[in-house]
Scaffold this motif. Structure first.
Motif, PDB file in Angstrom:
ATOM      1  N   ARG A 134       0.818  -1.223   0.000  1.00  0.00           N
ATOM      2  CA  ARG A 134       0.000   0.000   0.000  1.00  0.00           C
ATOM      3  C   ARG A 134       0.851   1.273   0.000  1.00  0.00           C
ATOM      4  NH1 ARG A 134      -5.440  -0.474   1.333  1.00  0.00           N
ATOM      5  NH2 ARG A 134      -5.441   1.628   0.489  1.00  0.00           N
ATOM      6  N   PRO A 135       1.642   1.486  -1.043  1.00  0.00           N
ATOM      7  CA  PRO A 135       2.491   2.683  -1.082  1.00  0.00           C
ATOM      8  C   PRO A 135       1.683   3.991  -1.109  1.00  0.00           C
ATOM      9  CG  PRO A 135       2.551   1.543  -3.196  1.00  0.00           C
ATOM     10  CD  PRO A 135       1.810   0.664  -2.241  1.00  0.00           C
ATOM     11  N   ASP A 136       0.412   3.901  -1.500  1.00  0.00           N
ATOM     12  CA  ASP A 136      -0.457   5.075  -1.518  1.00  0.00           C
ATOM     13  C   ASP A 136      -0.715   5.618  -0.109  1.00  0.00           C
ATOM     14  OD1 ASP A 136      -1.801   2.577  -1.162  1.00  0.00           O
ATOM     15  OD2 ASP A 136      -3.725   3.552  -1.506  1.00  0.00           O
ATOM     16  N   THR A 137      -0.473   4.799   0.891  1.00  0.00           N
ATOM     17  CA  THR A 137      -0.704   5.206   2.283  1.00  0.00           C
ATOM     18  C   THR A 137       0.140   6.425   2.648  1.00  0.00           C
ATOM     19  OG1 THR A 137      -1.171   2.917   2.880  1.00  0.00           O
ATOM     20  CG2 THR A 137      -0.602   4.407   4.683  1.00  0.00           C
ATOM     21  N   TYR A 138       1.377   6.435   2.179  1.00  0.00           N
ATOM     22  CA  TYR A 138       2.283   7.538   2.533  1.00  0.00           C
ATOM     23  C   TYR A 138       1.706   8.893   2.127  1.00  0.00           C
ATOM     24  CZ  TYR A 138       5.764   3.783   2.973  1.00  0.00           C
ATOM     25  OH  TYR A 138       6.440   2.662   3.319  1.00  0.00           O
ATOM     26  N   SER A 139       1.348   9.012   0.869  1.00  0.00           N
ATOM     27  CA  SER A 139       0.853  10.308   0.398  1.00  0.00           C
ATOM     28  C   SER A 139      -0.542  10.611   0.935  1.00  0.00           C
ATOM     29  CB  SER A 139       0.856  10.366  -1.131  1.00  0.00           C
ATOM     30  OG  SER A 139       0.043   9.348  -1.668  1.00  0.00           O
ATOM     31  N   ASP A 140      -1.391   9.579   1.007  1.00  0.00           N
ATOM     32  CA  ASP A 140      -2.764   9.821   1.456  1.00  0.00           C
ATOM     33  C   ASP A 140      -2.852  10.215   2.932  1.00  0.00           C
ATOM     34  OD1 ASP A 140      -3.566   9.275  -1.089  1.00  0.00           O
ATOM     35  OD2 ASP A 140      -4.396   7.291  -0.655  1.00  0.00           O
ATOM     36  N   LEU A 141      -1.926   9.717   3.738  1.00  0.00           N
ATOM     37  CA  LEU A 141      -1.952  10.042   5.176  1.00  0.00           C
ATOM     38  C   LEU A 141      -0.827  10.993   5.583  1.00  0.00           C
ATOM     39  CD1 LEU A 141      -2.895   6.615   6.803  1.00  0.00           C
ATOM     40  CD2 LEU A 141      -4.379   8.557   6.301  1.00  0.00           C
ATOM     41  N   ASN A 142      -0.132  11.543   4.588  1.00  0.00           N
ATOM     42  CA  ASN A 142       0.989  12.469   4.859  1.00  0.00           C
ATOM     43  C   ASN A 142       2.011  11.856   5.807  1.00  0.00           C
ATOM     44  OD1 ASN A 142      -0.015  14.551   3.216  1.00  0.00           O
ATOM     45  ND2 ASN A 142      -1.385  15.218   4.851  1.00  0.00           N
ATOM     46  N   ILE A 143       2.454  10.653   5.470  1.00  0.00           N
ATOM     47  CA  ILE A 143       3.478   9.960   6.241  1.00  0.00           C
ATOM     48  C   ILE A 143       4.742   9.921   5.393  1.00  0.00           C
ATOM     49  CG2 ILE A 143       4.181   7.764   7.271  1.00  0.00           C
ATOM     50  CD1 ILE A 143       1.205   7.151   7.705  1.00  0.00           C
ATOM     51  N   ASN A 144       5.844  10.323   5.968  1.00  0.00           N
ATOM     52  CA  ASN A 144       7.123  10.281   5.266  1.00  0.00           C
ATOM     53  C   ASN A 144       7.770   8.919   5.511  1.00  0.00           C
ATOM     54  OD1 ASN A 144       9.701  10.543   4.289  1.00  0.00           O
ATOM     55  ND2 ASN A 144      10.166  12.442   5.363  1.00  0.00           N
ATOM     56  N   PRO A 145       7.924   8.095   4.463  1.00  0.00           N
ATOM     57  CA  PRO A 145       8.490   6.760   4.671  1.00  0.00           C
ATOM     58  C   PRO A 145       9.953   6.790   5.117  1.00  0.00           C
ATOM     59  CG  PRO A 145       8.271   7.218   2.328  1.00  0.00           C
ATOM     60  CD  PRO A 145       7.607   8.345   3.060  1.00  0.00           C
ATOM     61  N   ASP A 146      10.618   7.914   4.912  1.00  0.00           N
ATOM     62  CA  ASP A 146      12.021   8.045   5.323  1.00  0.00           C
ATOM     63  C   ASP A 146      12.156   8.572   6.747  1.00  0.00           C
ATOM     64  OD1 ASP A 146      12.912   7.175   2.812  1.00  0.00           O
ATOM     65  OD2 ASP A 146      12.657   9.194   1.990  1.00  0.00           O
TER      66      ASP A 146
END
Length: 166
Positions: A134-146
Motif C-alpha cells: 500500500r504505497p499510496d498510504t504515505y501520500s494519502d496520510l501524509n506519512i514520510n516513509p524516510d
C-alpha cells in the motif's frame, strides 16, 4: 585595505626602510608573499561569510523543525481509526486524512507492529510492507516513509489500539 593602527604604521615603515637593502629576488619574494597573504585573507573572509550563511541556515532549519514537531504534536496529526460495520474495513485517519484498509491489511499491519523484534526491524518491516502492498498510504496520510518518527507514530498507534487474539 588594512586598518591603519599604530602597529600597522610601524611595520609599514620598517618594510619601507628595508626595501633599499633588498635585491630584486628579495623584493620579488616579498611581493609574492604579500599576494599570497592577501589571497589568504580573502579566503578567510569568504569562509567567515560562508560560516555565517551556514549558521543562519541552521537556525532556519531548527526553527522549521520546531514548527514541524509542534505541528506533529497537534491533535490533527494523531491517529484515529473507525471500523466499518457494513464492509468489515477500517478507516485510518492521520492529519485530517482518511485511508481505507481491508481487515486482512489491518491485521497484517497490526502483526508487524506487535512483532517482538528491535524497533528498527519493526520500522523496516512496516516500511517494506507499505512499500509493497500500500504505497499510496504515505501520500494519502501524509506519512514520510524516510522518517522513523512518522513510522514509529503509526506503529505505536497500532500497538496500543489493537490486540491480536491467538
Amino acid at each position: 585595505m588594512a586598518k591603519e593602527t599604530k602597529l600597522h604604521k610601524k611595520l609599514a615603515q620598517e618594510l619601507i626602510e628595508l626595501i633599499p637593502q633588498l635585491d630584486e629576488e628579495g623584493l620579488a619574494f616579498l611581493i609574492e608573499q604579500g599576494r599570497v597573504h592577501l589571497y589568504n585573507m580573502e579566503v578567510e573572509k569568504l569562509n567567515e561569510a560562508q560560516q555565517k550563511v551556514i549558521e543562519a541556515s541552521n537556525r532556519k532549519v531548527e526553527t522549521a523543525s520546531k514548527k514541524l514537531n509542534k505541528k506533529a504534536a497537534t491533535p490533527g496529526n494523531e491517529y484515529n481509526i473507525k471500523k466499518s460495520t457494513a464492509s468489515g474495513s477500517y478507516h485510518l485517519q492521520h492529519g485530517g486524512n482518511w485511508k481505507l484498509f481491508t481487515e486482512e491489511e489491518m491485521l497484517a499491519l497490526v502483526r508487524i507492529a506487535k512483532e517482538r523484534k528491535p524497533q528498527a526491524e519493526v520500522i523496516s518491516d512496516m516500511v517494506d510492507w507499505l512499500d509493497k502492498e500500500r504505497p499510496d498510504t504515505y501520500s494519502d496520510l501524509n506519512i514520510n516513509p524516510d522518517s522513523d518518527e512518522d513510522i514509529k507514530g503509526l506503529i505505536k498507534f497500532l500497538q496500543k489500539t489493537f490486540a491480536i487474539r491467538r
